[in-house]
Design an enzyme around this catalytic site. Structure first.
Site, short mmCIF file in Angstrom:
data_model
loop_
_atom_site.label_atom_id
_atom_site.label_comp_id
_atom_site.label_asym_id
_atom_site.label_seq_id
_atom_site.Cartn_x
_atom_site.Cartn_y
_atom_site.Cartn_z
N ASP A 11 -3.44 32.73 -23.01
CA ASP A 11 -3.77 32.36 -24.38
C ASP A 11 -3.29 30.92 -24.55
O ASP A 11 -2.08 30.67 -24.60
CB ASP A 11 -3.04 33.32 -25.33
CG ASP A 11 -3.24 32.95 -26.80
OD1 ASP A 11 -3.79 31.87 -27.08
OD2 ASP A 11 -2.82 33.75 -27.66
N ASP A 52 -8.17 36.35 -27.81
CA ASP A 52 -7.75 34.94 -27.78
C ASP A 52 -7.35 34.48 -26.39
O ASP A 52 -6.69 33.46 -26.23
CB ASP A 52 -6.60 34.70 -28.78
CG ASP A 52 -5.42 35.62 -28.52
OD1 ASP A 52 -5.45 36.38 -27.53
OD2 ASP A 52 -4.45 35.57 -29.30
N ASP A 53 -7.73 35.24 -25.36
CA ASP A 53 -7.33 34.89 -24.00
C ASP A 53 -8.47 34.29 -23.20
O ASP A 53 -9.57 34.85 -23.14
CB ASP A 53 -6.82 36.14 -23.27
CG ASP A 53 -5.58 36.70 -23.95
OD1 ASP A 53 -4.71 35.89 -24.33
OD2 ASP A 53 -5.50 37.93 -24.11
N TYR A 90 -4.96 27.61 -32.94
CA TYR A 90 -3.70 28.26 -33.26
C TYR A 90 -2.88 28.57 -32.00
O TYR A 90 -3.38 29.19 -31.07
CB TYR A 90 -3.94 29.54 -34.08
CG TYR A 90 -2.65 29.99 -34.69
CD1 TYR A 90 -2.08 29.26 -35.72
CD2 TYR A 90 -1.96 31.08 -34.19
CE1 TYR A 90 -0.86 29.61 -36.25
CE2 TYR A 90 -0.74 31.44 -34.71
CZ TYR A 90 -0.19 30.70 -35.74
OH TYR A 90 1.02 31.05 -36.25
N ASP A 131 -7.15 42.73 -24.77
CA ASP A 131 -6.39 41.86 -25.67
C ASP A 131 -5.65 42.71 -26.69
O ASP A 131 -6.10 43.79 -27.07
CB ASP A 131 -7.31 40.86 -26.39
CG ASP A 131 -6.49 39.80 -27.12
OD1 ASP A 131 -5.46 39.36 -26.58
OD2 ASP A 131 -6.87 39.42 -28.25
N LYS A 132 -4.48 42.20 -27.11
CA LYS A 132 -3.59 42.83 -28.10
C LYS A 132 -2.97 44.14 -27.58
O LYS A 132 -2.82 45.11 -28.31
CB LYS A 132 -4.31 43.08 -29.43
CG LYS A 132 -4.91 41.83 -30.06
CD LYS A 132 -3.85 40.82 -30.50
CE LYS A 132 -4.48 39.62 -31.20
NZ LYS A 132 -4.98 38.59 -30.24
N TYR A 234 10.28 36.85 -28.22
CA TYR A 234 8.91 37.26 -28.45
C TYR A 234 7.97 36.07 -28.53
O TYR A 234 8.15 35.18 -29.35
CB TYR A 234 8.79 38.08 -29.74
CG TYR A 234 7.39 38.57 -29.94
CD1 TYR A 234 6.89 39.60 -29.13
CD2 TYR A 234 6.55 38.01 -30.89
CE1 TYR A 234 5.60 40.04 -29.28
CE2 TYR A 234 5.26 38.46 -31.05
CZ TYR A 234 4.78 39.47 -30.23
OH TYR A 234 3.50 39.90 -30.38
N LYS A 237 2.03 39.28 -27.11
CA LYS A 237 1.92 40.37 -26.14
C LYS A 237 1.37 39.85 -24.82
O LYS A 237 0.69 38.84 -24.79
CB LYS A 237 0.98 41.44 -26.68
CG LYS A 237 1.69 42.53 -27.45
CD LYS A 237 2.37 43.54 -26.54
CE LYS A 237 3.18 44.50 -27.38
NZ LYS A 237 4.39 44.98 -26.74
N ASP A 238 1.68 40.56 -23.76
CA ASP A 238 1.21 40.16 -22.45
C ASP A 238 -0.11 40.88 -22.15
O ASP A 238 -0.16 41.80 -21.35
CB ASP A 238 2.26 40.50 -21.41
CG ASP A 238 3.15 41.62 -21.89
OD1 ASP A 238 2.70 42.35 -22.79
OD2 ASP A 238 4.26 41.76 -21.39
N ASP A 292 -5.55 42.13 -36.83
CA ASP A 292 -5.48 41.45 -35.51
C ASP A 292 -5.89 42.39 -34.37
O ASP A 292 -5.35 42.29 -33.25
CB ASP A 292 -4.07 40.91 -35.23
CG ASP A 292 -3.77 39.63 -36.01
OD1 ASP A 292 -4.64 39.16 -36.77
OD2 ASP A 292 -2.65 39.11 -35.86
C1 F6R Z 1 -0.40 40.01 -31.39
C2 F6R Z 1 -0.68 38.69 -31.96
C3 F6R Z 1 -0.82 38.55 -33.43
C4 F6R Z 1 0.37 37.77 -34.03
C5 F6R Z 1 0.28 37.70 -35.54
C6 F6R Z 1 1.37 36.83 -36.14
O1 F6R Z 1 -0.32 39.94 -30.00
O2 F6R Z 1 -0.77 37.71 -31.26
O3 F6R Z 1 -0.97 39.79 -34.05
O4 F6R Z 1 1.56 38.38 -33.65
O5 F6R Z 1 -0.96 37.15 -35.93
O6 F6R Z 1 1.32 35.57 -35.57
P1 F6R Z 1 2.21 34.34 -36.02
O7 F6R Z 1 3.64 34.82 -35.96
O8 F6R Z 1 1.89 33.30 -35.02
O9 F6R Z 1 1.78 33.98 -37.40
MG MG Z 2 -2.74 34.28 -29.50
MG MG Z 3 -4.22 37.64 -26.50
#
Ligand code: F6R
Ligand code: MG
Ligand code: MG
Length: 371
Positions: A11, A52-53, A90, A131-132, A234, A237-238, A292
């Site tokens: 990502d 997003d990867d 992002y 993803d996720k 953190y 996620k991987d 998400d």
């Molecule tokens: C899960 C993921 C998203 C973010 C969430 C908060 O793997 O990437 O769910 O954890 O959108 O993101 P931030 O903290 O960047 O606003």
């Molecule tokens: Mg991401």
């Molecule tokens: Mg991802």
């Protein structure tokens, strides 16, 4: 000459938020890999996206853990990161956890699944991209492909599959591994891999008695990078990837895809902190939207021909998986109604690797002893 297939993902910037990959990142990926193909470093490639990867699938003859191939992937991710920075995407460069490449991409942020094998007369290969969620999300489907006769008819009726398979399982907390053979060790294998946040299937091999395939060449491999262990805190996620070979003494293509007809619960989803159903989707639908998510899996199918990747066929872009998607959407709806409550939210030991401990720390002083 053996063929190596490497699937390396990172990502390097989401669009918008953590939903998908911007087309300019895909273009940056294609540009870098096309150059490498022309120079002869790789034989073929496909650049894809799952959520997003950014996914770099490459075929070559350099073997696994080649510093040239890993270095190429790193360079391409850096170029894509530059594009992401320009567009202010992002989390630009999010998964590139190190400033400089030092010979092997493992442990540096990107996820990687690669295997070297002798090509058969016909060599079907599926690249799975999730993803996720986390690497343990592959435990159930890989187990079912190679060890569950209710999924894979070949285990019962094909003499070439009947002897079973050999599983390499990693304990990703203690950094150790164990090999187990099915069907004899089925119960012990399940005792481990049911705990999917700790024990993950890394590879599957043919057993010594396999009539057609060498026992030292993997038939499936899963990425097992744990980002939080690499970064120490953190950082997302991987999201895992896997490569699976099919047919002729292995599960048929349809047996490889069949486990995904059940949208099993995986951990990840919003903030890497929730259980939710894994939804199989076509590549064009691999965008994480609702909360998400929900977590997605895509499958790109190829025939490997002298290290060329003939394809892909977008295997889950198929009405046969409509019912699964509908079920997944229903389960997502049901799980969401729990809001911040377990078991939608992950249990405390898994939340340790999220941002929750920072919130709880602020409450620490307010607790008083109860006699
Ligand atoms: C899960 C993921 C998203 C973010 C969430 C908060 O793997 O990437 O769910 O954890 O959108 O993101 P931030 O903290 O960047 O606003
Ligand atoms: Mg991401
Ligand atoms: Mg991802």
């Amino acid at each position: 000459m053996k063929t190596t297939v490497s699937l390396i993902k990172a990502d390097v910037g989401g669009y918008p938020g953590h939903a998908s990959v911007h087309p300019q990142l895909i273009s940056a990926g294609k540009e870098g890999l096309e150059k490498a193909r022309k120079e002869g470093l790789i034989k073929d490639y496909h650049v894809m996206a799952a959520g997003d990867d950014l996914q770099l699938l490459m075929s070559h003859t350099k073997g696994v853990d080649s510093s040239e191939i890993h270095g190429l992937a790193w360079k391409v991710f850096e170029a894509a990161t530059e594009a992401a920075r320009e567009l202010k995407l992002y989390g630009a460069g999010q998964d590139l956890l190190s400033d400089a490449f030092s010979g092997n991409i493992r442990g540096m942020g990107p996820g990687i699944a690669e295997m070297e094998f002798t090509e058969r007369k016909g060599e079907p290969l599926v690249a799975f991209m999730m993803d996720k969620t986390e690497p343990g999300a592959f435990n159930l489907p890989i187990y079912r492909m190679f060890a569950d006769p209710f999924n894979t008819a070949g285990l019962v009726i094909d003499p070439n599959c009947h002897g079973g398979f050999r599983f390499e399982v990693w304990d990703i907390m203690e950094h150790r591994r164990v090999f187990m053979e099915t069907p004899e060790e089925t119960y012990s294998l399940l005792a481990l891999i049911g705990a999917k946040s700790r024990y993950v299937i890394k590879r599957v091999y043919p057993r010594d008695n396999h009539p057609k395939l060498p026992p030292d060449e993997p038939v499936a491999v899963v990425s097992t990078e744990k980002l939080y262990q690499i970064a120490g805190e953190y950082v997302g996620k991987d999201d895992p990837v896997a490569l699976v070979r099919a047919q002729s003494g292995l599960p048929a293509l349809g047996e490889v895809l069949e486990p995904f007809a059940f949208p099993h619960l995986v951990s990840g989803w919003m903030r890497g902190s929730h259980n939710g159903p894994l939804m199989p989707v076509g590549l064009k639908d691999a965008r994480c939207t609702r909360f998400d998510g929900p977590p997605r899996v895509t499958a790109a199918g190829f025939q490997v021909a002298d290290a060329r990747l003939v394809g892909p066929v977008d295997l889950f872009d198929d009405p046969a998986y409509d019912l699964t998607r509908k079920r997944a959407a229903r389960i997502a709806e049901y799980m969401r109604r729990h809001g911040p409550f377990e078991p939608h939210r992950l249990p405390m030991e898994d939340m340790e690797y999220t941002t929750l401990p920072k919130v709880l720390k602020g409450l620490e002083d307010r607790f008083e002893k109860v006699e």
